[in-house]
Design an enzyme around this catalytic site. Structure first.
Site, PDB file in Angstrom:
ATOM      1  N   LYS A   1     -14.277 -42.392 -22.292  1.00 40.37           N
ATOM      2  CA  LYS A   1     -14.271 -43.818 -22.659  1.00 40.37           C
ATOM      3  C   LYS A   1     -15.673 -44.257 -23.075  1.00 40.37           C
ATOM      4  CE  LYS A   1     -10.221 -44.742 -19.819  1.00 40.37           C
ATOM      5  NZ  LYS A   1      -9.628 -45.244 -18.572  1.00 40.37           N
TER       6      LYS A   1
ATOM      7  N   GLN B   1     -11.768 -47.726 -13.086  1.00 44.37           N
ATOM      8  CA  GLN B   1     -10.939 -46.525 -13.225  1.00 44.37           C
ATOM      9  C   GLN B   1     -10.080 -46.320 -11.970  1.00 44.37           C
ATOM     10  OE1 GLN B   1     -10.699 -44.788 -16.067  1.00 44.37           O
ATOM     11  NE2 GLN B   1      -9.211 -43.379 -15.207  1.00 44.37           N
TER      12      GLN B   1
ATOM     13  N   ASP C   1      -7.915 -53.501 -19.518  1.00 45.76           N
ATOM     14  CA  ASP C   1      -6.862 -52.555 -19.130  1.00 45.76           C
ATOM     15  C   ASP C   1      -5.482 -53.213 -19.167  1.00 45.76           C
ATOM     16  OD1 ASP C   1      -7.387 -49.867 -18.538  1.00 45.76           O
ATOM     17  OD2 ASP C   1      -8.467 -50.406 -16.707  1.00 45.76           O
TER      18      ASP C   1
HETATM   19  N1  GUN Z   1      -6.104 -44.269 -14.498  1.00 49.33           N
HETATM   20  C1  GUN Z   1      -5.199 -43.644 -15.281  1.00 49.33           C
HETATM   21  N2  GUN Z   1      -5.031 -44.319 -16.438  1.00 49.33           N
HETATM   22  C2  GUN Z   1      -5.858 -45.384 -16.378  1.00 49.33           C
HETATM   23  C3  GUN Z   1      -6.141 -46.440 -17.288  1.00 49.33           C
HETATM   24  O1  GUN Z   1      -5.582 -46.557 -18.396  1.00 49.33           O
HETATM   25  N3  GUN Z   1      -7.061 -47.360 -16.855  1.00 49.33           N
HETATM   26  C4  GUN Z   1      -7.673 -47.258 -15.652  1.00 49.33           C
HETATM   27  N4  GUN Z   1      -8.547 -48.200 -15.332  1.00 49.33           N
HETATM   28  N5  GUN Z   1      -7.425 -46.296 -14.791  1.00 49.33           N
HETATM   29  C5  GUN Z   1      -6.525 -45.361 -15.167  1.00 49.33           C
END
Ligand code: GUN
Length: 286
Positions: A52, A96, A119
């Site tokens: 990311k 995350q 998100d």
């Molecule tokens: N863990 C697995 N997928 C995601 C996501 O799209 N965003 C976040 N913040 N955590 C995750």
């Protein structure tokens, strides 16, 4: 013969359009920033966070990483988020998941200012999705919808089956399909007579988190199959929730793993962050 939906190529297009929008904001003197929080040292989370951050750098978004110790308390984490909510350099806040078990993830997510919830996990964002109102949308299901659209695959009137009911993918994917006029069934790994249900799907979304869970007998001839899974098979090789080599020839379209939905999640996150920055700039100008 099945056609592959190339998420990697589509994600690159989305990122390049986002880079253009970041440049336009910069021309007006506005930077774009994403705060990325990771708690503990889950190796998969570390890989996602690195990907990311790299995607941010590629499109000109500044990322601010907060790598917190596994023993961080919920109050400390929420304290950080409250600071970031007020930080003008930060247009998006991503925490995350999963978080360590001593932290209530819902409380953490709901402490994020909804306009910075890139998100799309905040209760306000989820409410907007349920009501089909404007708002931040979760990245992975947005990516799935975008992949369908990229191939001109009509959703309205179709029978869609989502296998998986997570808040991150299964539930929001089902809601997006409902909003697009599909007839939607949501299953999970324990659903009785699962093959009977999945084999009715015109569009089958696999988001169950189990390697090669969807086998050929579960798929209708000519179906569209979208594989959201990222797993390791018995040899440690990356694989999806779909038994790709067995299922592929039954489908009209299928997404590969890797190079399918995965890159789309990150592209949608970038787009949400740019959107948040644009909305902030608009508010300031008016
Ligand atoms: N863990 C697995 N997928 C995601 C996501 O799209 N965003 C976040 N913040 N955590 C995750």
């Amino acid at each position: 013969m099945a056609e592959l939906i190339d998420g990697k190529a589509l994600a690159a297009e989305i990122r390049s359009a986002a880079a253009e929008r970041v440049r336009a904001l910069k021309d007006k003197g506005r930077s774009v920033g994403l705060a990325v929080i990771i708690v503990g040292n889950n190796p998969a989370s570390r890989t996602y966070v690195n990907n990311k951050k790299k995607a941010c750098a590629d499109v000109g978004i500044e990322s601010f990483e907060y790598a917190l110790d596994i023993n961080t308390t919920q109050a400390e984490l929420i304290g950080l988020i409250e600071k970031l909510n007020k930080d003008d350099r930060v247009d998006g806040i991503l925490c995350q998941l999963p978080l360590p078990s001593h932290i209530n993830a819902d409380a953490v997510i709901d402490s994020i200012a909804p306009e910075k919830d890139v998100d799309g996990f905040h209760a306000v964002s989820v409410g907007n999705l349920v009501l089909n109102k404007k708002g931040m949308r979760p990245c992975t299901p947005s990516g799935v919808m975008r992949m369908l659209k990229s191939k001109g695959i009509e959703v309205e009137g179709k029978r869609c089956v989502v296998v998986g009911r997570s808040n991150i993918v299964g539930k929001p994917a089902a809601l997006m399909l409902i909003n697009a006029g599909a007839t939607v069934t949501v299953c999970n790994s324990k659903t009785r007579n699962l093959p009977e249900i999945t084999s009715q799907a015109d569009i089958l979304i696999a988001a169950v988190g189990r390697p090669k869970f969807i086998t050929a007998d579960m798929v209708k001839e000519g179906a569209v199959v979208i594989d959201v899974g990222i797993n390791r098979d018995e040899n440690g090789k990356l694989c999806g929730d779909v038994d790709f080599s067995a299922v592929r020839d039954k489908t009209s379209y299928i997404t590969p793993v890797p190079g399918g939905v995965g890159p789309m999640t990150i592209a949608e996150l970038i787009e949400n962050t740019v959107l948040s920055a644009e909305q902030k700039a608009e508010k300031i100008n008016n």
